[in-house]
Design a protein around this motif. Sequence first.
Motif, PDB file in Angstrom:
ATOM      1  N   VAL A 208      68.389  -4.412  73.169  1.00 34.45           N
ATOM      2  CA  VAL A 208      68.528  -5.121  71.890  1.00 34.45           C
ATOM      3  C   VAL A 208      67.157  -5.471  71.321  1.00 34.45           C
ATOM      4  CG1 VAL A 208      69.324  -7.268  70.814  1.00 34.45           C
ATOM      5  CG2 VAL A 208      70.825  -6.037  72.381  1.00 34.45           C
ATOM      6  N   MET A 209      66.259  -5.956  72.172  1.00 34.61           N
ATOM      7  CA  MET A 209      64.891  -6.275  71.737  1.00 34.61           C
ATOM      8  C   MET A 209      64.194  -5.032  71.183  1.00 34.61           C
ATOM      9  SD  MET A 209      63.346  -8.842  74.647  1.00 34.61           S
ATOM     10  CE  MET A 209      63.643 -10.608  74.582  1.00 34.61           C
ATOM     11  N   LEU A 210      64.375  -3.926  71.876  1.00 32.02           N
ATOM     12  CA  LEU A 210      63.727  -2.680  71.469  1.00 32.02           C
ATOM     13  C   LEU A 210      64.218  -2.233  70.096  1.00 32.02           C
ATOM     14  CD1 LEU A 210      61.835  -0.387  72.325  1.00 32.02           C
ATOM     15  CD2 LEU A 210      63.788   0.709  73.429  1.00 32.02           C
ATOM     16  N   VAL A 211      65.526  -2.231  69.907  1.00 27.50           N
ATOM     17  CA  VAL A 211      66.105  -1.821  68.625  1.00 27.50           C
ATOM     18  C   VAL A 211      65.689  -2.771  67.505  1.00 27.50           C
ATOM     19  CG1 VAL A 211      68.271  -1.499  67.367  1.00 27.50           C
ATOM     20  CG2 VAL A 211      68.053  -0.651  69.715  1.00 27.50           C
ATOM     21  N   LEU A 212      65.665  -4.069  67.784  1.00 28.42           N
ATOM     22  CA  LEU A 212      65.279  -5.064  66.780  1.00 28.42           C
ATOM     23  C   LEU A 212      63.837  -4.853  66.334  1.00 28.42           C
ATOM     24  CD1 LEU A 212      65.981  -7.635  65.179  1.00 28.42           C
ATOM     25  CD2 LEU A 212      65.183  -8.964  67.161  1.00 28.42           C
ATOM     26  N   ALA A 213      62.935  -4.624  67.276  1.00 26.16           N
ATOM     27  CA  ALA A 213      61.529  -4.413  66.932  1.00 26.16           C
ATOM     28  C   ALA A 213      61.355  -3.166  66.068  1.00 26.16           C
ATOM     29  CB  ALA A 213      60.688  -4.288  68.204  1.00 26.16           C
ATOM     30  N   ILE A 214      62.077  -2.109  66.403  1.00 26.26           N
ATOM     31  CA  ILE A 214      61.979  -0.861  65.634  1.00 26.26           C
ATOM     32  C   ILE A 214      62.513  -1.065  64.221  1.00 26.26           C
ATOM     33  CG2 ILE A 214      62.826   1.500  65.459  1.00 26.26           C
ATOM     34  CD1 ILE A 214      62.837   1.540  68.559  1.00 26.26           C
ATOM     35  N   ALA A 215      63.665  -1.741  64.108  1.00 22.80           N
ATOM     36  CA  ALA A 215      64.272  -1.962  62.792  1.00 22.80           C
ATOM     37  C   ALA A 215      63.365  -2.801  61.895  1.00 22.80           C
ATOM     38  CB  ALA A 215      65.632  -2.644  62.956  1.00 22.80           C
ATOM     39  N   LEU A 216      62.791  -3.861  62.444  1.00 20.03           N
ATOM     40  CA  LEU A 216      61.891  -4.712  61.661  1.00 20.03           C
ATOM     41  C   LEU A 216      60.612  -3.973  61.295  1.00 20.03           C
ATOM     42  CD1 LEU A 216      62.311  -8.124  63.528  1.00 20.03           C
ATOM     43  CD2 LEU A 216      63.172  -7.520  61.249  1.00 20.03           C
ATOM     44  N   GLY A 217      60.138  -3.125  62.207  1.00 17.21           N
ATOM     45  CA  GLY A 217      58.921  -2.359  61.927  1.00 17.21           C
ATOM     46  C   GLY A 217      59.110  -1.386  60.779  1.00 17.21           C
TER      47      GLY A 217
END
Length: 584
Positions: A208-217
């Motif tokens: 979840v952290m990984l996907v969130l960071a990518i989406a925000l980036g």
Amino acid sequence: MNGLLIMIIAIVVLLAAYLIYGRYLARTWGIDPKAKTPAYEMEDGVDYVPADTNVIFGHQFASIAGAAAINGPIQASVFGWVPVLLWILLGGVFFGAVQDFAAMYASVKNKGRTIGYIIESYIGKTGKKLFLLFCWLFSILVVAAFVDIVAGTFNGFQTAADGTVTAVQANGSVATTSMLFVVEAVALGFLLHYGKCGKWLNTAITLVMLVLAIALGLQFPLYIDLNTWHILVFVYVLIASVAPIWALLQPRDYLNSYLLIAMIVAAVIGVFAARPEVNLPAFSGFTVNGQTLFPFLFVTIACGAVSGFHSLVSSGTASKQIKNEKSMLPVSFGAMLMESMLAVIALIAVASFSSSAETAALGYTTPAQIFAGGVAGFLAVMGLPQNVVFTLINLAVSAFALTSLDSVARVGRLSFQELFLDESIRDEDVGPVRRVLTNKYFATILTLVLAYFLTQVGYDSIWPLFGASNQLLSALAFLACAVFLKRTKRKSFMLWIPMFTMIAVTFTALALTIWDLAGGIANGAYRWMAGMTVTVDGASVLTAWGAGIQLVFAVLILALGVVVVIQGIRRLLGKTAPASPLSV
């Protein structure tokens, strides 16, 4: 030539090497599945911690698979794809994988000690001190080169030939995601350290952290210039190299492992789907752009074929976690062959472009961007959005580089501290000067300040010296392991050809590098003394300082290497003495 055929050849060669040559080495040296490993014998809950094979493999691969495995083949591609592919495969099998296995094997058989301690036990204390100094200088070079690569990947602006400056959305997205990645890693570190979540819950949170960071980036790109990123990355490295391992490095490696595996699997699938044409010439000549095939091909392609830094990882951390001696082969030999596969993917990626002009037109100015652009192009054939894939691959590559920066900065700091440690002196009797020199903050700041000056000359200028130093470290690791094997009455002939080859390559490369650096400095001094026009500003002064430091480093590294090699060869060719009491 088709990239798919290169991929198939590489898979067949590397798989056969593991099943045939790797198992042969294990049988020849002797693997005892019933032996009590250092992880159990010296278990302390900090460094010596038994771990499953897949866990140690992930740690080993994440530590050794830095940006160099991508950068080296792309830079060396000017010589043509045939020599690059041959060195990756032959070097990876008979040099790199053998070195990593030998270093881990020697360490496990010596209570999990590092290569430095093995040198002390089998070659002498002077050799160990010289080796530590060498490791410190080498670490400075790695930090300088990788900081410049990471900063270039994050650089939010591109300057055209006419001076027009434009924002680069992909780089900005990678920068945002990477920074969020670091913040999330700290949060995950506290969760893993103090929380009591189960394995699957931790994995779910990580994803979840990984996907969130990518989406925000992707949604909020961060636009910062190259010079500012240099400073920011150095600040990060300073913090990461002195912070507790559980607070940043371990959780970030945990996050990285998902990116790493996903990137390699996606790249292989992309090559099979796209079947890219190889637009590089098979062979460009023995001299290209003023550099000769020997020795520069063999020092430019470092980690993808053989890397001395791997011996520090194999003997420094992974060997202390081995639960069963049978795990050494897949963890060391297997991880190195996996990195050779990554280097092959990098070669196919750069070969898929029609020319360097095409990569420049696309805004790909660093090897990381060229690699990401190539893989994104492969996967676009399958209907995936190229800009999103480019950002994800670039993120994974920058994660590689940041992981290497963390590890090597810590190795450099510890090497400098150990240079001035004396176990015969009690803590209360340590003098003020020695106390400062062994202080972790002083050692870290000194290492990073020197690396900053070198960063100003650019990774492409540092790379030949970095590669030569890295390969010389490999030669020293081969030498130490060969002496160990001889002293313990084990066969060592498989190390001799790689060892003497690396000695010849590195001494030649260092001598040529010293000649070029000295010539450039002498030419600048002559122009200044003759009253010719010489640009003097902050950038030129830093560049001059960087060149001067490079020259000093090259001379010191060559001198240290010669002394340690002479000492080691004397022990190797001399009469066999009793084995060290540490070894079994």
